[in-house]
Scaffold this motif. Structure first.
Motif, PDB file in Angstrom:
ATOM      1  N   HIS A   1      50.471  31.665  73.005  1.00 45.51           N
ATOM      2  CA  HIS A   1      51.255  32.770  73.551  1.00 45.51           C
ATOM      3  C   HIS A   1      50.409  33.633  74.485  1.00 45.51           C
ATOM      4  O   HIS A   1      49.184  33.700  74.350  1.00 45.51           O
ATOM      5  CB  HIS A   1      51.825  33.613  72.413  1.00 45.51           C
ATOM      6  CG  HIS A   1      52.795  32.875  71.552  1.00 45.51           C
ATOM      7  ND1 HIS A   1      54.099  32.634  71.924  1.00 45.51           N
ATOM      8  CD2 HIS A   1      52.638  32.277  70.335  1.00 45.51           C
ATOM      9  CE1 HIS A   1      54.709  31.939  70.980  1.00 45.51           C
ATOM     10  NE2 HIS A   1      53.843  31.709  70.004  1.00 45.51           N
TER      11      HIS A   1
ATOM     12  N   ALA B   1      47.966  30.091  69.289  1.00 46.09           N
ATOM     13  CA  ALA B   1      49.217  29.330  69.289  1.00 46.09           C
ATOM     14  C   ALA B   1      49.797  29.145  70.692  1.00 46.09           C
ATOM     15  O   ALA B   1      50.863  28.554  70.840  1.00 46.09           O
ATOM     16  CB  ALA B   1      50.241  30.017  68.389  1.00 46.09           C
TER      17      ALA B   1
ATOM     18  N   ASP C   1      56.208  32.909  63.617  1.00 46.54           N
ATOM     19  CA  ASP C   1      56.258  31.690  62.814  1.00 46.54           C
ATOM     20  C   ASP C   1      55.346  30.615  63.397  1.00 46.54           C
ATOM     21  O   ASP C   1      54.617  29.925  62.669  1.00 46.54           O
ATOM     22  CB  ASP C   1      57.693  31.160  62.744  1.00 46.54           C
ATOM     23  CG  ASP C   1      58.571  31.931  61.766  1.00 46.54           C
ATOM     24  OD1 ASP C   1      58.021  32.581  60.851  1.00 46.54           O
ATOM     25  OD2 ASP C   1      59.802  31.879  61.926  1.00 46.54           O
ATOM     26  N   SER C   2      55.350  30.497  64.723  1.00 50.46           N
ATOM     27  CA  SER C   2      54.537  29.471  65.378  1.00 50.46           C
ATOM     28  C   SER C   2      53.047  29.771  65.284  1.00 50.46           C
ATOM     29  O   SER C   2      52.215  28.880  65.454  1.00 50.46           O
ATOM     30  CB  SER C   2      54.937  29.349  66.849  1.00 50.46           C
ATOM     31  OG  SER C   2      54.453  30.438  67.618  1.00 50.46           O
TER      32      SER C   2
ATOM     33  N   ALA D   1      60.230  33.979  65.929  1.00 49.39           N
ATOM     34  CA  ALA D   1      59.870  32.585  66.232  1.00 49.39           C
ATOM     35  C   ALA D   1      58.417  32.480  66.681  1.00 49.39           C
ATOM     36  O   ALA D   1      57.700  31.542  66.304  1.00 49.39           O
ATOM     37  CB  ALA D   1      60.807  32.027  67.297  1.00 49.39           C
ATOM     38  N   ALA D   2      57.978  33.431  67.492  1.00 48.84           N
ATOM     39  CA  ALA D   2      56.596  33.416  67.962  1.00 48.84           C
ATOM     40  C   ALA D   2      55.621  33.586  66.799  1.00 48.84           C
ATOM     41  O   ALA D   2      54.608  32.880  66.702  1.00 48.84           O
ATOM     42  CB  ALA D   2      56.383  34.519  68.996  1.00 48.84           C
TER      43      ALA D   2
END
Length: 323
Positions: free
Chosen positions: A24, A22, A169-170, A166-167
């Protein structure tokens, strides 16, 4: 925000591969055959119901090899019996105020972490994943890879919780910030009491009257200890249509974390920090826990004799537990 995944196994490997894919920043800490396989193969083979890919991310063998940064998020994904030495390694590597997230089964890890570090979070992980072959992790969750409950320990929410959620979820998970996240972790502990039963009897043996009795024992302990908990198992309505068990081409599900430990011959099992937690609480609050105490002993025996998953019959297990 950089994610340090301390323990690249079934859960840690799924986290690392998903977050890295994703976009990160991810660093993994692995050991033994898993570390060697990731390095030799140029990444981690990650299989899901939709595809298989080789995911590359930096991986080291110990925290001392990382130059930690103030905004790092350190996700502990090792089993409970390995938490204390892992925390000491983090302290020796000059970790101080970085966020430490206990993404593990059991409820003892957070307390150990808070003794050494001020910024500790609890994460309940509902994630069907296997690690049996070095260099490969299989995740069966679909359409979301897993459900994540997250909050500050012992309670509360803050900016880190929001950013971590949020991370995730992404990265294909469904993350739920919770003010009282330990309610969720005690619910997961109740479900994990069947891990050693599955290891003894084989995959698919986590339900029925025996499991009901084992969990009822835990519920009596919770009541005596004044512990509030919430169910997060298969009956959790959040799972319906959000995270269900999918099929991965050519793969048969191994089972939970304890059955995976036996299959890999790791020489340890997490039972002391699952069923053993119920035994401890029972002793503290005067509640008998013969079933969970018996399962702790059986877990250690399975490891001591190098037993394979499913090496006991239900009749033998019931005899040992006196049921």
């Amino acid at each position: 925000m950089r994610f340090i995944i301390y323990g690249v196994g079934a859960i840690g490997g799924t986290f690392a591969a998903s977050l890295a894919t994703a976009g990160h920043d991810v660093v993994g800490i692995a050991r033994g055959e898993m570390l060697a396989a990731i390095r030799n193969n140029g990444g981690l083979t990650f299989r899901t119901p939709t595809d298989a890919q080789l995911v590359s991310f930096p991986v080291v063998g110990a925290p001392a090899e990382i130059a930690f940064q103030p905004d790092d998020v350190i996700l502990l994904t090792m089993k409970g019996q390995h938490t204390a030495p892992a925390l000491e390694e983090l302290r020796a590597a000059d970790v101080t105020t970085e966020a430490v997230v206990c993404a593990q089964n059991g409820v003892n890890n957070e307390r150990l972490a808070l003794r050494l570090f001020p910024t500790v979070y609890a994460m309940t992980v509902m994630l069907p994943a296997d690690y049996v072959t070095p260099g490969e992790v299989i995740c069966y969750g679909t359409p979301k890879r897993g459900l994540i409950d997250l909050g500050r320990y012992p309670h509360g929410l803050d900016e880190n919780v929001a950013a971590i959620a949020a991370a995730f979820d992404s990265a294909g998970f469904a993350a739920f910030p919770l003010q009282q996240v330990m309610r969720s972790k005690y619910g997961k502990l109740r479900d994990n009491l069947g891990n050693v039963v599955e290891a003894a009897l084989g995959h698919g043996s986590r339900s029925g009257p025996l499991m009901d009795a084992i969990q009822a024992e835990a519920e009596r302990v919770y009541a005596a200890a004044g512990i509030d908990w919430v169910a997060v198992g298969n009956a959790d309505p959040r799972r319906k249509g959000l995270m269900e068990m999918g099929a991965v081409a050519g793969i048969t599900r191994t089972g939970g974390s304890s059955i995976q430990s036996l299959k890999r011959g790791t020489g340890t099992i997490e039972t002391d920090y699952l069923n053993g937690e119920i035994v401890l609480l029972g002793r503290l609050h005067g509640v008998p826990t013969p079933l969970n105490a018996g399962l702790v002993a059986i877990g250690h025996e399975l490891v001591a004799r190098g037993a394979k998953p499913g090496s006991m019959s239900e009749a033998e297990l019931r005899t040992r537990l006196g049921t």
